[in-house]
Design an enzyme around this catalytic site. Sequence first.
Site, short mmCIF file in Angstrom:
data_model
loop_
_atom_site.label_atom_id
_atom_site.label_comp_id
_atom_site.label_asym_id
_atom_site.label_seq_id
_atom_site.Cartn_x
_atom_site.Cartn_y
_atom_site.Cartn_z
N HIS A 1 -1.15 -10.10 -3.43
CA HIS A 1 -2.15 -9.37 -3.97
C HIS A 1 -2.76 -9.90 -4.98
O HIS A 1 -3.19 -9.84 -6.29
CB HIS A 1 -1.44 -8.05 -5.25
CG HIS A 1 -1.78 -6.78 -4.91
ND1 HIS A 1 -3.01 -6.50 -5.85
CD2 HIS A 1 -1.72 -5.62 -4.57
CE1 HIS A 1 -3.37 -5.26 -5.92
NE2 HIS A 1 -2.52 -4.56 -5.43
N TYR B 1 -5.99 -11.57 -7.41
CA TYR B 1 -6.63 -10.76 -8.00
C TYR B 1 -7.88 -11.79 -8.17
O TYR B 1 -7.57 -12.58 -8.98
CB TYR B 1 -6.84 -10.09 -8.90
CG TYR B 1 -6.55 -9.12 -9.25
CD1 TYR B 1 -5.22 -8.89 -8.63
CD2 TYR B 1 -6.98 -7.33 -10.02
CE1 TYR B 1 -3.70 -7.62 -9.37
CE2 TYR B 1 -6.15 -6.43 -9.62
CZ TYR B 1 -5.04 -6.34 -9.84
OH TYR B 1 -4.14 -5.06 -9.93
N ASN C 1 1.29 -1.03 -0.30
CA ASN C 1 0.15 0.33 -0.11
C ASN C 1 0.91 1.34 -0.13
O ASN C 1 2.10 1.60 0.17
CB ASN C 1 -0.98 -0.19 1.32
CG ASN C 1 -2.36 1.15 0.58
OD1 ASN C 1 -2.31 1.39 0.20
ND2 ASN C 1 -3.36 -0.14 0.62
N ARG C 2 0.23 2.81 0.21
CA ARG C 2 0.88 3.53 0.12
C ARG C 2 1.44 4.37 1.11
O ARG C 2 1.34 4.30 2.53
CB ARG C 2 -0.18 4.71 -0.80
CG ARG C 2 -0.90 4.51 -1.66
CD ARG C 2 -2.01 4.94 -2.42
NE ARG C 2 -2.69 4.90 -4.10
CZ ARG C 2 -2.97 3.51 -4.01
NH1 ARG C 2 -3.26 3.00 -3.05
NH2 ARG C 2 -3.55 2.88 -5.56
N ASP D 1 -11.82 1.18 -3.08
CA ASP D 1 -9.86 1.36 -3.36
C ASP D 1 -9.42 1.59 -1.84
O ASP D 1 -9.04 2.59 -1.56
CB ASP D 1 -9.44 1.39 -4.36
CG ASP D 1 -8.02 1.24 -4.47
OD1 ASP D 1 -7.71 0.43 -3.72
OD2 ASP D 1 -7.50 1.58 -5.41
N GLU E 1 -6.27 -7.25 0.32
CA GLU E 1 -5.11 -7.89 1.07
C GLU E 1 -4.89 -7.35 1.85
O GLU E 1 -5.76 -6.68 2.61
CB GLU E 1 -4.00 -6.58 0.21
CG GLU E 1 -4.32 -6.32 -1.25
CD GLU E 1 -4.46 -4.81 -2.08
OE1 GLU E 1 -3.31 -4.19 -2.26
OE2 GLU E 1 -5.11 -4.84 -2.98
N GLN F 1 -7.30 -4.48 2.58
CA GLN F 1 -7.76 -3.17 1.19
C GLN F 1 -8.71 -3.98 1.02
O GLN F 1 -8.20 -4.95 -0.23
CB GLN F 1 -6.33 -3.41 0.64
CG GLN F 1 -6.32 -1.71 -0.39
CD GLN F 1 -6.51 -0.87 -0.18
OE1 GLN F 1 -6.70 -0.39 1.11
NE2 GLN F 1 -6.57 0.29 -1.02
N HIS G 1 3.60 -0.33 -2.50
CA HIS G 1 4.00 -1.50 -2.79
C HIS G 1 5.27 -1.83 -2.94
O HIS G 1 5.78 -2.40 -3.85
CB HIS G 1 3.32 -1.72 -3.66
CG HIS G 1 1.32 -1.65 -3.77
ND1 HIS G 1 0.68 -2.89 -2.75
CD2 HIS G 1 0.53 -2.35 -4.78
CE1 HIS G 1 -0.44 -2.65 -2.74
NE2 HIS G 1 -0.36 -1.76 -4.42
C1 BGC Z 1 -4.18 -0.30 -5.15
C2 BGC Z 1 -4.81 0.37 -5.74
C3 BGC Z 1 -4.12 -0.05 -6.96
C4 BGC Z 1 -3.99 -2.16 -7.16
C5 BGC Z 1 -3.19 -2.28 -8.24
C6 BGC Z 1 -3.77 -1.35 -5.08
O1 BGC Z 1 -3.23 -2.59 -3.76
O2 BGC Z 1 -4.92 -0.40 -3.52
O3 BGC Z 1 -4.68 1.68 -5.73
O4 BGC Z 1 -3.96 0.43 -8.81
O5 BGC Z 1 -3.14 -1.98 -6.21
O6 BGC Z 1 -1.92 -1.28 -8.01
#
Ligand code: BGC
Length: 362
Positions: A189, A191, A92-93, A261, A327, A299, A118
């Site tokens: 991560h 999907y 995350n950020r 998100d 996540e 997340q 990330h």
């Molecule tokens: C983020 C998204 C991002 C995605 C792929 C997620 O964990 O919250 O904003 O686009 O990862 O990078």
Amino acid sequence: MTDSTSASASASLPRRIDFQKDLDGKKTDLYVLKNTSGVTVAITSYGGRIVSWLVPDKNGRMVDVTLGYNSLDEYLNNNESYFGTLVGRYGNRIAKGKFTLDGKTHTLPINNGPNSLHGGKKGFNARVWDARSIDDRTLELTYVSADGEEGYPGKLTTTVVYTLSDDNSLKIDYTATTDKPTVVNLTNHAYFNLNGEGSGPIADHRLMIAADRYTPVDETLIPTGELAPVEGTPFDFRKPTPIGERADADHPQIKHGGGYDHNFVLNGGQTATPRRIATVESPQTGIVMDVSTTEPGVQFYGGNFLDGSQKGKSGNAYEKRSAFCLETQHFPDSPNQPGFPSTVLRPGQTYKTTTIYTFSTK
Ligand code: BGC
């Protein structure tokens, strides 16, 4: 539109040879875990990525429920979606790519608007992990991240163990140690599309998240610091609700995320043993996925940035909102948020978290 039948028809494994390469002075490979009911998880040592995840639907047909590619080359060509990958050193950020620890400010690569996402430009997703097959159900992956790599202090040794069980669960155990104080937030991560990867929208999937609160964000998806109640908002997933029902709701937080998100504040906080925090079910295939974790947050990303430009394993384009991620994690930007559970790891301590994804049908 493909239905679950054609998604199932595509449920075969990529070829191992297409994952065997020399990269960064190491050899990459593909490892396959399989249990007695045929649940199969294929993982590559490049990023420790889950490449395929075959589970039975309500009719016993195998469905590949995770997005990904058929070859390592395709992963190398697109690292931005983080398909199935391990994420680190900090998932995350981190706001503006800066944080201060013990009085020292550290600068990280900016790779997402004004922020670091990330783990930076070459995070753990883009590293070759050392893999050790423990048995046909268990894979151990280790990555040693150098002091200063991607701006993070301390040499961090991370081990991730994937264990597949006969109850159709995949357990992911994360451990890490450091030689200098640092910050760590590891996740996977993957999907998911419970109708099969590449089979269209996930709007019909019913999602439950055991969270009374979430962390609202600014327009760059950095938490404001508030832990806001989900009550009366599109973020209330305490009862199973179709993902598509409120994904375009007129709510400022939905606007910031372009849909979902957001980090959810899991009831009970960080725990010693994993407890169930989310359930997703597809009415089409009857596939049910339970998520358990020791982590305090998750997340929920609704695949808003998928845009159809990438074709996955079955050859179908991955359209907007054709998959979701859950996540498990500590909260985004924790190093800059004194009110959030700490992500600091110090020498002598062991970072330890566990997340389990369990599949069943109904
Ligand atoms: C983020 C998204 C991002 C995605 C792929 C997620 O964990 O919250 O904003 O686009 O990862 O990078």
